[in-house]
Design a protein around this motif. Sequence first.
Motif, PDB file in Angstrom:
ATOM      1  N   GLY A 215      35.285  22.686  21.770  1.00 15.83           N
ATOM      2  CA  GLY A 215      34.626  21.549  22.398  1.00 15.83           C
ATOM      3  C   GLY A 215      34.845  21.451  23.888  1.00 15.83           C
ATOM      4  O   GLY A 215      34.531  20.427  24.494  1.00 15.83           O
ATOM      5  N   ILE A 216      35.363  22.518  24.517  1.00 14.71           N
ATOM      6  CA  ILE A 216      35.630  22.534  25.951  1.00 14.71           C
ATOM      7  C   ILE A 216      34.956  23.760  26.565  1.00 14.71           C
ATOM      8  O   ILE A 216      35.108  24.881  26.071  1.00 14.71           O
ATOM      9  CB  ILE A 216      37.140  22.583  26.251  1.00 14.71           C
ATOM     10  N   GLU A 217      34.194  23.531  27.626  1.00 16.17           N
ATOM     11  CA  GLU A 217      33.608  24.627  28.392  1.00 16.17           C
ATOM     12  C   GLU A 217      34.487  24.912  29.601  1.00 16.17           C
ATOM     13  O   GLU A 217      34.891  23.997  30.320  1.00 16.17           O
ATOM     14  CB  GLU A 217      32.194  24.275  28.848  1.00 16.17           C
ATOM     15  N   VAL A 218      34.789  26.200  29.810  1.00 17.68           N
ATOM     16  CA  VAL A 218      35.659  26.618  30.906  1.00 17.68           C
ATOM     17  C   VAL A 218      34.929  27.670  31.734  1.00 17.68           C
ATOM     18  O   VAL A 218      34.432  28.670  31.201  1.00 17.68           O
ATOM     19  CB  VAL A 218      36.991  27.203  30.393  1.00 17.68           C
ATOM     20  N   CYS A 219      34.864  27.439  33.041  1.00 20.07           N
ATOM     21  CA  CYS A 219      34.284  28.405  33.974  1.00 20.07           C
ATOM     22  C   CYS A 219      35.314  28.620  35.081  1.00 20.07           C
ATOM     23  O   CYS A 219      35.754  27.661  35.721  1.00 20.07           O
ATOM     24  CB  CYS A 219      32.979  27.875  34.562  1.00 20.07           C
ATOM     25  N   ALA A 220      35.729  29.880  35.284  1.00 26.36           N
ATOM     26  CA  ALA A 220      36.785  30.166  36.264  1.00 26.36           C
ATOM     27  C   ALA A 220      36.461  31.445  37.009  1.00 26.36           C
ATOM     28  O   ALA A 220      35.864  32.376  36.457  1.00 26.36           O
ATOM     29  CB  ALA A 220      38.146  30.284  35.577  1.00 26.36           C
ATOM     30  N   ARG A 221      36.883  31.495  38.262  1.00 32.98           N
ATOM     31  CA  ARG A 221      36.701  32.680  39.089  1.00 32.98           C
ATOM     32  C   ARG A 221      37.646  32.618  40.278  1.00 32.98           C
ATOM     33  O   ARG A 221      38.265  31.578  40.536  1.00 32.98           O
ATOM     34  CB  ARG A 221      35.258  32.787  39.581  1.00 32.98           C
ATOM     35  N   HIS A 222      37.766  33.725  40.998  1.00 33.84           N
ATOM     36  CA  HIS A 222      38.645  33.761  42.165  1.00 33.84           C
ATOM     37  C   HIS A 222      38.000  34.595  43.260  1.00 33.84           C
ATOM     38  O   HIS A 222      37.125  35.424  43.008  1.00 33.84           O
ATOM     39  CB  HIS A 222      40.015  34.350  41.809  1.00 33.84           C
ATOM     40  N   ARG A 223      38.445  34.355  44.486  1.00 35.64           N
ATOM     41  CA  ARG A 223      38.028  35.140  45.639  1.00 35.64           C
ATOM     42  C   ARG A 223      39.234  35.413  46.519  1.00 35.64           C
ATOM     43  O   ARG A 223      39.998  34.495  46.834  1.00 35.64           O
ATOM     44  CB  ARG A 223      36.955  34.404  46.451  1.00 35.64           C
ATOM     45  N   CYS A 224      39.405  36.687  46.898  1.00 30.96           N
ATOM     46  CA  CYS A 224      40.480  37.052  47.816  1.00 30.96           C
ATOM     47  C   CYS A 224      40.030  36.802  49.245  1.00 30.96           C
ATOM     48  O   CYS A 224      38.890  37.094  49.610  1.00 30.96           O
ATOM     49  CB  CYS A 224      40.868  38.521  47.639  1.00 30.96           C
ATOM     50  N   ALA A 225      40.945  36.291  50.057  1.00 32.61           N
ATOM     51  CA  ALA A 225      40.593  35.931  51.436  1.00 32.61           C
ATOM     52  C   ALA A 225      40.578  37.137  52.354  1.00 32.61           C
ATOM     53  O   ALA A 225      39.755  37.228  53.263  1.00 32.61           O
ATOM     54  CB  ALA A 225      41.581  34.892  51.970  1.00 32.61           C
TER      55      ALA A 225
END
Length: 320
Positions: free
Chosen positions: A90-100
């Motif tokens: 019942g939980i939607e998860v969207c995750a991502r990362h970016r290196c500086a």
Amino acid sequence: MLASARLDARRTAAVAALALLLALGAGAARGLTMTPGFGIEFLVLLVGGALSVRDAARHTADAAALARATDVAQASQNAILRPISVEFGGIEVCARHRCAVQGASVCGDLYDVAHTPYGVRLLIGDVRGHDLDALRATAVTIGAFKDLAYLTPDLADLATALDARLAPELGAEDFVTAVLAEFAPGEVRIVNCGHPAPVRAGKQVRLLEPLEPAPPLGLHPKPRLYRFYLTGRDRLLFYTDGLSEARDANGADFPLLERVGDALAVLSPSDALDTLYAMVATHTGRAPADDIALALCQPTSMVALSPPARPSNPAARREP
């Protein structure tokens, strides 16, 4: 020698050969080719050319080795820290990362999500540094979370177990800031170990801060569990300090609470994160100077919105 700093061995050898031919031509034109002085100068030029070719070959080999190491590190980073777009419990998860860092192979941010018998659990954290040691600590942290999240009923105990697992793997001055979240019917349970507090955006936008800050993992924290209400209109943003500490040309921090509500109003979670990245870039006027990891969570079913159960831990604090 200047050519060896920019060219490979073959092209440097061609430059050295051209220099020798020019020296012979100049010496012949002036009738100096048979003199001892010219012979010494020609020998010095020959030896210098040979050394330049050797340096160019070494430089090329080092660059190739670095490129291979960078590719391996990048592949390892991508295998450890993949973009997430899932829905379960019942939980939607969207995750991502970016290196500086431009061209950086590794960064210190991390996240993971697990659907456990105790609910959907999320980890987001930040390892100090950007080198291979940071990559190793990232892998150890995520691996420990995957192992322990399914076996540890209480979220605070999970943070303590992670600290015990990580402490032998970290250097004397290393640590991992982290937030652990557990989604239950009508609420989210959070343990914060020295990490920026997540944001709940719904009817109001507010930080879900602990009453008593705990030190990061690796520094033997004594974490406490906090419980916060969660409705169907709420979205939770978990992030690393690359977002909250992004500064403009005048040194002003990114206005997190002012901008998050607008960014998270975008319907698609993926588009909402893109909007937030764009807002940070606009604020700083350039690419962010630190790594940024974002995880956006939201309820998607009535299972996640039913009245919350009584806490298993009587010491858990709940917001008013």
